[in-house]
Design a protein around this motif. Structure first.
Motif, PDB file in Angstrom:
ATOM      1  N   LEU A   1      44.837  27.536 -86.042  1.00  0.00           N
ATOM      2  CA  LEU A   1      46.020  26.854 -86.206  1.00  0.00           C
ATOM      3  C   LEU A   1      47.087  27.625 -84.905  1.00  0.00           C
ATOM      4  O   LEU A   1      47.946  26.671 -84.536  1.00  0.00           O
ATOM      5  CB  LEU A   1      46.759  27.423 -87.187  1.00  0.00           C
ATOM      6  N   CYS A   2      46.887  28.503 -84.434  1.00  0.00           N
ATOM      7  CA  CYS A   2      47.788  28.985 -83.403  1.00  0.00           C
ATOM      8  C   CYS A   2      47.493  28.003 -81.969  1.00  0.00           C
ATOM      9  O   CYS A   2      48.496  27.786 -81.281  1.00  0.00           O
ATOM     10  CB  CYS A   2      47.487  30.469 -82.868  1.00  0.00           C
ATOM     11  N   TRP A   3      46.236  27.767 -81.933  1.00  0.00           N
ATOM     12  CA  TRP A   3      45.929  26.889 -80.589  1.00  0.00           C
ATOM     13  C   TRP A   3      46.445  25.554 -80.921  1.00  0.00           C
ATOM     14  O   TRP A   3      46.870  25.137 -80.020  1.00  0.00           O
ATOM     15  CB  TRP A   3      44.527  26.807 -80.712  1.00  0.00           C
ATOM     16  N   PHE A   4      46.554  24.954 -82.165  1.00  0.00           N
ATOM     17  CA  PHE A   4      47.130  23.831 -82.399  1.00  0.00           C
ATOM     18  C   PHE A   4      48.486  23.719 -81.978  1.00  0.00           C
ATOM     19  O   PHE A   4      49.307  22.957 -81.605  1.00  0.00           O
ATOM     20  CB  PHE A   4      46.942  23.240 -83.717  1.00  0.00           C
ATOM     21  N   GLN A   5      49.365  24.865 -82.656  1.00  0.00           N
ATOM     22  CA  GLN A   5      50.782  24.876 -82.061  1.00  0.00           C
ATOM     23  C   GLN A   5      50.797  25.211 -80.757  1.00  0.00           C
ATOM     24  O   GLN A   5      51.895  24.555 -80.086  1.00  0.00           O
ATOM     25  CB  GLN A   5      51.176  26.210 -82.655  1.00  0.00           C
ATOM     26  N   ARG A   6      50.109  25.757 -80.074  1.00  0.00           N
ATOM     27  CA  ARG A   6      50.277  25.705 -78.559  1.00  0.00           C
ATOM     28  C   ARG A   6      50.044  24.592 -77.762  1.00  0.00           C
ATOM     29  O   ARG A   6      50.823  24.191 -77.004  1.00  0.00           O
ATOM     30  CB  ARG A   6      49.044  26.593 -77.940  1.00  0.00           C
ATOM     31  N   ILE A   7      48.887  23.647 -78.373  1.00  0.00           N
ATOM     32  CA  ILE A   7      48.781  22.274 -77.970  1.00  0.00           C
ATOM     33  C   ILE A   7      50.140  21.523 -78.038  1.00  0.00           C
ATOM     34  O   ILE A   7      50.357  20.812 -77.198  1.00  0.00           O
ATOM     35  CB  ILE A   7      47.877  21.496 -78.738  1.00  0.00           C
ATOM     36  N   PHE A   8      50.961  21.939 -79.009  1.00  0.00           N
ATOM     37  CA  PHE A   8      52.207  20.918 -78.939  1.00  0.00           C
ATOM     38  C   PHE A   8      53.325  21.817 -78.268  1.00  0.00           C
ATOM     39  O   PHE A   8      54.444  21.076 -78.063  1.00  0.00           O
ATOM     40  CB  PHE A   8      52.408  20.740 -80.417  1.00  0.00           C
TER      41      PHE A   8
ATOM     42  N   ASN B   1      54.422  41.648 -88.357  1.00  0.00           N
ATOM     43  CA  ASN B   1      55.112  41.351 -89.583  1.00  0.00           C
ATOM     44  C   ASN B   1      56.240  42.342 -89.668  1.00  0.00           C
ATOM     45  O   ASN B   1      56.389  43.266 -90.465  1.00  0.00           O
ATOM     46  CB  ASN B   1      53.920  41.572 -90.863  1.00  0.00           C
ATOM     47  N   PHE B   2      57.337  41.797 -89.038  1.00  0.00           N
ATOM     48  CA  PHE B   2      58.601  42.352 -89.109  1.00  0.00           C
ATOM     49  C   PHE B   2      59.338  42.151 -90.322  1.00  0.00           C
ATOM     50  O   PHE B   2      59.487  41.064 -90.523  1.00  0.00           O
ATOM     51  CB  PHE B   2      59.335  42.151 -87.757  1.00  0.00           C
ATOM     52  N   PHE B   3      60.079  43.473 -91.059  1.00  0.00           N
ATOM     53  CA  PHE B   3      60.903  43.037 -92.055  1.00  0.00           C
ATOM     54  C   PHE B   3      59.970  42.460 -93.122  1.00  0.00           C
ATOM     55  O   PHE B   3      60.571  42.000 -94.157  1.00  0.00           O
ATOM     56  CB  PHE B   3      62.117  42.347 -91.632  1.00  0.00           C
ATOM     57  N   GLY B   4      58.680  42.452 -92.969  1.00  0.00           N
ATOM     58  CA  GLY B   4      58.010  42.010 -94.172  1.00  0.00           C
ATOM     59  C   GLY B   4      57.849  40.277 -94.251  1.00  0.00           C
ATOM     60  O   GLY B   4      57.256  39.601 -95.017  1.00  0.00           O
ATOM     61  N   PHE B   5      58.584  39.619 -93.213  1.00  0.00           N
ATOM     62  CA  PHE B   5      58.680  38.262 -93.348  1.00  0.00           C
ATOM     63  C   PHE B   5      58.415  37.566 -91.770  1.00  0.00           C
ATOM     64  O   PHE B   5      58.178  36.164 -91.910  1.00  0.00           O
ATOM     65  CB  PHE B   5      59.679  37.582 -94.146  1.00  0.00           C
ATOM     66  N   ILE B   6      58.879  38.256 -90.870  1.00  0.00           N
ATOM     67  CA  ILE B   6      58.808  37.585 -89.311  1.00  0.00           C
ATOM     68  C   ILE B   6      57.384  37.879 -88.873  1.00  0.00           C
ATOM     69  O   ILE B   6      56.977  38.827 -88.401  1.00  0.00           O
ATOM     70  CB  ILE B   6      59.834  38.345 -88.672  1.00  0.00           C
ATOM     71  N   THR B   7      56.747  36.713 -88.768  1.00  0.00           N
ATOM     72  CA  THR B   7      55.317  36.631 -88.321  1.00  0.00           C
ATOM     73  C   THR B   7      55.305  35.785 -87.128  1.00  0.00           C
ATOM     74  O   THR B   7      56.366  35.013 -86.748  1.00  0.00           O
ATOM     75  CB  THR B   7      54.431  36.138 -89.157  1.00  0.00           C
ATOM     76  N   ILE B   8      54.233  35.643 -86.368  1.00  0.00           N
ATOM     77  CA  ILE B   8      54.098  34.700 -85.128  1.00  0.00           C
ATOM     78  C   ILE B   8      54.382  33.181 -85.661  1.00  0.00           C
ATOM     79  O   ILE B   8      54.894  32.466 -84.722  1.00  0.00           O
ATOM     80  CB  ILE B   8      52.476  34.940 -84.612  1.00  0.00           C
ATOM     81  N   PRO B   9      53.813  32.794 -86.608  1.00  0.00           N
ATOM     82  CA  PRO B   9      53.876  31.382 -86.971  1.00  0.00           C
ATOM     83  C   PRO B   9      55.612  31.002 -87.536  1.00  0.00           C
ATOM     84  O   PRO B   9      55.984  30.096 -87.112  1.00  0.00           O
ATOM     85  CB  PRO B   9      52.947  30.974 -88.478  1.00  0.00           C
TER      86      PRO B   9
ATOM     87  N   LEU C   1      58.062  32.527 -85.851  1.00  0.00           N
ATOM     88  CA  LEU C   1      58.611  32.732 -84.491  1.00  0.00           C
ATOM     89  C   LEU C   1      58.273  31.090 -83.749  1.00  0.00           C
ATOM     90  O   LEU C   1      59.172  30.742 -83.250  1.00  0.00           O
ATOM     91  CB  LEU C   1      58.211  33.654 -83.718  1.00  0.00           C
ATOM     92  N   ALA C   2      57.184  30.559 -84.135  1.00  0.00           N
ATOM     93  CA  ALA C   2      56.900  29.152 -83.317  1.00  0.00           C
ATOM     94  C   ALA C   2      57.850  28.070 -84.186  1.00  0.00           C
ATOM     95  O   ALA C   2      58.228  27.481 -83.627  1.00  0.00           O
ATOM     96  CB  ALA C   2      55.328  28.802 -83.646  1.00  0.00           C
ATOM     97  N   LEU C   3      57.796  28.380 -85.549  1.00  0.00           N
ATOM     98  CA  LEU C   3      58.660  27.608 -86.194  1.00  0.00           C
ATOM     99  C   LEU C   3      60.127  27.524 -85.720  1.00  0.00           C
ATOM    100  O   LEU C   3      60.827  26.502 -85.850  1.00  0.00           O
ATOM    101  CB  LEU C   3      58.566  28.008 -87.589  1.00  0.00           C
ATOM    102  N   ILE C   4      60.624  28.644 -85.517  1.00  0.00           N
ATOM    103  CA  ILE C   4      62.006  28.792 -85.146  1.00  0.00           C
ATOM    104  C   ILE C   4      62.245  27.899 -83.843  1.00  0.00           C
ATOM    105  O   ILE C   4      63.043  27.308 -83.576  1.00  0.00           O
ATOM    106  CB  ILE C   4      62.300  30.293 -84.913  1.00  0.00           C
ATOM    107  N   ALA C   5      61.150  28.206 -82.820  1.00  0.00           N
ATOM    108  CA  ALA C   5      61.185  27.489 -81.592  1.00  0.00           C
ATOM    109  C   ALA C   5      60.940  26.225 -81.739  1.00  0.00           C
ATOM    110  O   ALA C   5      61.943  25.435 -80.915  1.00  0.00           O
ATOM    111  CB  ALA C   5      60.117  28.161 -80.579  1.00  0.00           C
ATOM    112  N   PHE C   6      60.097  25.692 -82.442  1.00  0.00           N
ATOM    113  CA  PHE C   6      60.077  24.198 -82.610  1.00  0.00           C
ATOM    114  C   PHE C   6      61.418  23.618 -83.328  1.00  0.00           C
ATOM    115  O   PHE C   6      61.761  22.358 -82.947  1.00  0.00           O
ATOM    116  CB  PHE C   6      58.865  23.713 -83.489  1.00  0.00           C
TER     117      PHE C   6
END
Length: 158
Positions: free
Chosen positions: A41-48, A112-120, A122-127
Motif C-alpha cells: 500500500l505504501c508503494w501505491f501511495q508513492r505511485i500517486f 507510531n507517535f502519540f499512538g496515532f501518527i503513522t506513515i499512512p 502523514l501521507a494522508l495529511i500531504a494528500f
C-alpha cells in the motif's frame, strides 16, 4: 476573505509543490536512510505522490493552473489509499480480510507517535493539503478570469 486565504489561493501551485517535495523527501528518507521497507500500500501511495512532484514543479515554474484538474485526482486517489492503509493499521480485523502476503505486512507500524501518527496518516495529511490547496486555487483562477472578463467587457463598452 482573509489575507491568508487569498495568499493560499494565489500561490496554491507553489504551496502544493512544497508539500509534495516534503512528502517525497520524507518517503525516500524513511526507505533509503532509515531502511524501512515499504509495503504494498505504501508503494501505491508513492505511485500517486511522486508524479505530483514533477507535475506541480513544472506548473509552478510556468504558473499554469490548467494542471489542477489533472493533479487533483492523483491526490484524491492517493488519499483514499492512505485512509484504507491507516484503517488497516488501526483496525486489526481489516488486515485479516485482505492480508499482505508478499513483503512487509501493510499493518506493520514503523512509526507510531502519540499512538496515532503513522506513515499512512502523514501521507494522508500531504494528500489532503495538496487537494485543499489545488481546490482553492482552482476557484481563485476562475475568479481571476471572471474579473478579467468583466474588465474587458467594461473596456469594450467605453
Amino acid at each position: 476573505m482573509s489575507r491568508f486565504q487569498s495568499f493560499c489561493r494565489q500561490h496554491c501551485l507553489y504551496l502544493a509543490w512544497i508539500v509534495s517535495i516534503v512528502a517525497v523527501a520524507g518517503s525516500l528518507y524513511l526507505s533509503e536512510v532509515l531502511k524501512y521497507e515499504p509495503c504494498k500500500l505504501c508503494w501505491f501511495q508513492r505511485i500517486f505522490m511522486y508524479p505530483q512532484l514533477f507535475l506541480l514543479g513544472i506548473a509552478t515554474y510556468r504558473n499554469d493552473r490548467r494542471i489542477i484538474p489533472y493533479v487533483l485526482p492523483l491526490s484524491l486517489i492517493g488519499g483514499s489509499i492512505s485512509i484504507y492503509h491507516y484503517a488497516e493499521q488501526k483496525i486489526p480485523a481489516l488486515s485479516e480480510i485482505l492480508p499482505c502476503t508478499i513483503g512487509v505486512p501493510c499493518n506493520k507500524d514503523y512509526l507510531n507517535f502519540f499512538g496515532f501518527i503513522t506513515i499512512p496518516l502523514l501521507a494522508l495529511i500531504a494528500f489532503t493539503l495538496i487537494s485543499i490547496l489545488l481546490w482553492n486555487g482552482r476557484n481563485y483562477s476562475e475568479e481571476a478570469n471572471d474579473v478579467e472578463d468583466e474588465n474587458e467587457s467594461i473596456e469594450n463598452l467605453n
